[in-house]
Design a protein around this motif. Sequence first.
Motif, PDB file in Angstrom:
ATOM      1  N   TRP A  29     -39.295  39.130 -83.701  1.00 19.45           N
ATOM      2  CA  TRP A  29     -39.087  38.963 -85.299  1.00 19.45           C
ATOM      3  C   TRP A  29     -39.307  37.439 -85.518  1.00 19.45           C
ATOM      4  N   SER A  30     -39.115  37.521 -87.299  1.00 19.04           N
ATOM      5  CA  SER A  30     -39.689  36.225 -87.380  1.00 19.04           C
ATOM      6  C   SER A  30     -38.491  35.497 -88.189  1.00 19.04           C
ATOM      7  N   PHE A  31     -38.877  33.847 -88.086  1.00 19.09           N
ATOM      8  CA  PHE A  31     -37.601  33.781 -88.670  1.00 19.09           C
ATOM      9  C   PHE A  31     -38.700  32.399 -89.729  1.00 19.09           C
ATOM     10  N   ARG A  32     -37.957  31.958 -90.704  1.00 16.99           N
ATOM     11  CA  ARG A  32     -38.240  31.050 -92.207  1.00 16.99           C
ATOM     12  C   ARG A  32     -38.413  29.849 -92.019  1.00 16.99           C
ATOM     13  N   THR A  33     -39.589  28.890 -91.939  1.00 12.97           N
ATOM     14  CA  THR A  33     -39.411  27.699 -91.671  1.00 12.97           C
ATOM     15  C   THR A  33     -40.630  27.387 -93.078  1.00 12.97           C
ATOM     16  N   PRO A  34     -40.128  26.913 -94.301  1.00 11.12           N
ATOM     17  CA  PRO A  34     -40.817  26.791 -95.513  1.00 11.12           C
ATOM     18  C   PRO A  34     -41.176  25.704 -95.217  1.00 11.12           C
ATOM     19  N   GLY A  35     -42.332  24.953 -95.800  1.00  8.47           N
ATOM     20  CA  GLY A  35     -43.179  23.948 -95.532  1.00  8.47           C
ATOM     21  C   GLY A  35     -44.010  23.764 -94.031  1.00  8.47           C
ATOM     22  N   GLY A  52     -28.635  22.981 -80.028  1.00  7.74           N
ATOM     23  CA  GLY A  52     -26.396  23.241 -79.618  1.00  7.74           C
ATOM     24  C   GLY A  52     -27.138  25.078 -79.450  1.00  7.74           C
ATOM     25  N   GLY A  53     -27.172  25.365 -78.416  1.00  6.01           N
ATOM     26  CA  GLY A  53     -26.798  26.732 -77.936  1.00  6.01           C
ATOM     27  C   GLY A  53     -25.657  27.495 -78.733  1.00  6.01           C
ATOM     28  N   ILE A  54     -25.694  28.577 -77.217  1.00 10.41           N
ATOM     29  CA  ILE A  54     -24.098  29.191 -77.785  1.00 10.41           C
ATOM     30  C   ILE A  54     -22.402  28.424 -78.689  1.00 10.41           C
ATOM     31  N   ASP A  55     -22.448  27.346 -78.046  1.00  5.80           N
ATOM     32  CA  ASP A  55     -21.365  27.002 -78.306  1.00  5.80           C
ATOM     33  C   ASP A  55     -20.834  26.406 -79.854  1.00  5.80           C
ATOM     34  N   ASN A  56     -22.198  26.725 -79.859  1.00  3.73           N
ATOM     35  CA  ASN A  56     -22.796  25.959 -81.442  1.00  3.73           C
ATOM     36  C   ASN A  56     -22.716  27.536 -82.940  1.00  3.73           C
ATOM     37  N   GLN A  57     -22.737  28.468 -82.360  1.00  8.73           N
ATOM     38  CA  GLN A  57     -23.330  29.823 -83.223  1.00  8.73           C
ATOM     39  C   GLN A  57     -21.575  30.466 -84.086  1.00  8.73           C
ATOM     40  N   PRO A 178     -28.876  37.844 -86.256  1.00 12.68           N
ATOM     41  CA  PRO A 178     -28.551  37.247 -87.156  1.00 12.68           C
ATOM     42  C   PRO A 178     -28.187  35.473 -86.831  1.00 12.68           C
ATOM     43  N   ALA A 179     -26.812  35.647 -86.320  1.00 14.47           N
ATOM     44  CA  ALA A 179     -27.119  34.729 -86.069  1.00 14.47           C
ATOM     45  C   ALA A 179     -26.958  34.001 -85.834  1.00 14.47           C
ATOM     46  N   LEU A 180     -28.565  33.503 -84.295  1.00 11.30           N
ATOM     47  CA  LEU A 180     -29.657  33.330 -84.189  1.00 11.30           C
ATOM     48  C   LEU A 180     -30.459  32.839 -85.203  1.00 11.30           C
ATOM     49  N   THR A 181     -30.791  33.877 -85.790  1.00  6.78           N
ATOM     50  CA  THR A 181     -31.641  33.055 -86.670  1.00  6.78           C
ATOM     51  C   THR A 181     -31.439  32.441 -88.013  1.00  6.78           C
ATOM     52  N   ARG A 182     -30.153  32.109 -88.048  1.00  8.97           N
ATOM     53  CA  ARG A 182     -28.767  31.121 -89.163  1.00  8.97           C
ATOM     54  C   ARG A 182     -28.870  29.552 -88.412  1.00  8.97           C
ATOM     55  N   ARG A 183     -28.846  29.779 -87.367  1.00  8.27           N
ATOM     56  CA  ARG A 183     -29.659  28.630 -86.549  1.00  8.27           C
ATOM     57  C   ARG A 183     -30.729  28.078 -86.194  1.00  8.27           C
ATOM     58  N   TRP A 184     -32.029  28.736 -85.675  1.00  8.72           N
ATOM     59  CA  TRP A 184     -33.194  28.529 -86.333  1.00  8.72           C
ATOM     60  C   TRP A 184     -32.922  28.356 -87.597  1.00  8.72           C
ATOM     61  N   GLU A 185     -33.502  28.751 -88.412  1.00  2.34           N
ATOM     62  CA  GLU A 185     -33.340  28.289 -89.860  1.00  2.34           C
ATOM     63  C   GLU A 185     -32.723  27.109 -90.832  1.00  2.34           C
TER      64      GLU A 185
END
Length: 197
Positions: A29-35, A52-57, A178-185
Amino acid sequence: MARLDATAYTEPDWRVHELAKDFTLEDVWSFRTPGAGPDDFPVMLAAMRAAGGIDNQPWLAKFLFAFRWKLGALFDWDKPVLGSRVRSLRDRLPVDLPAASAGLNDDRLPLEPVYELEREAVGEIANKTVHALMHLGWMQGDGGDFELRMAVLVKPNGSFGRAYMAAIAPFRYLVIYPALTRRWEQAWLDREKLLAG
């Protein structure tokens, strides 16, 4: 987030290739990191840790993880086996590749750090279902910016492990990734705030 072809993991000259030949590539998977630039991988990792980890999902992802850990406790799936039944990838590290001391660890998702370099890092987890690796790499994307890429590599524990991986696939694709993506992006976008505190 975008799911990538296997070549997005196999073609770059990652150090993990020499260490994980007996693992099967499950996802890329790729995750967007603009700039983002070529030297921003440590910043991205620090922002991910600070977010943070799982508790912040989102609640559904937290529920699925909690349900999975309950099943693991009930059926004794999650007893750590690194160093006993399963040999850690750290035991394979060549002299020029020092073991990492920090990973993307979360008390409820205990990924053990293997190594961390300027543009790649690996964490691992092993239990009665599977020995899995999470490879994070920093690559230039099609738009010119650098982006985070995640590859998941697995070595299932027999037919049970293969059935387990097949059973959890829909939950990974529809909820967890999808949840991981939103968190990391979002961690990348909020990096200055996250790393200031």
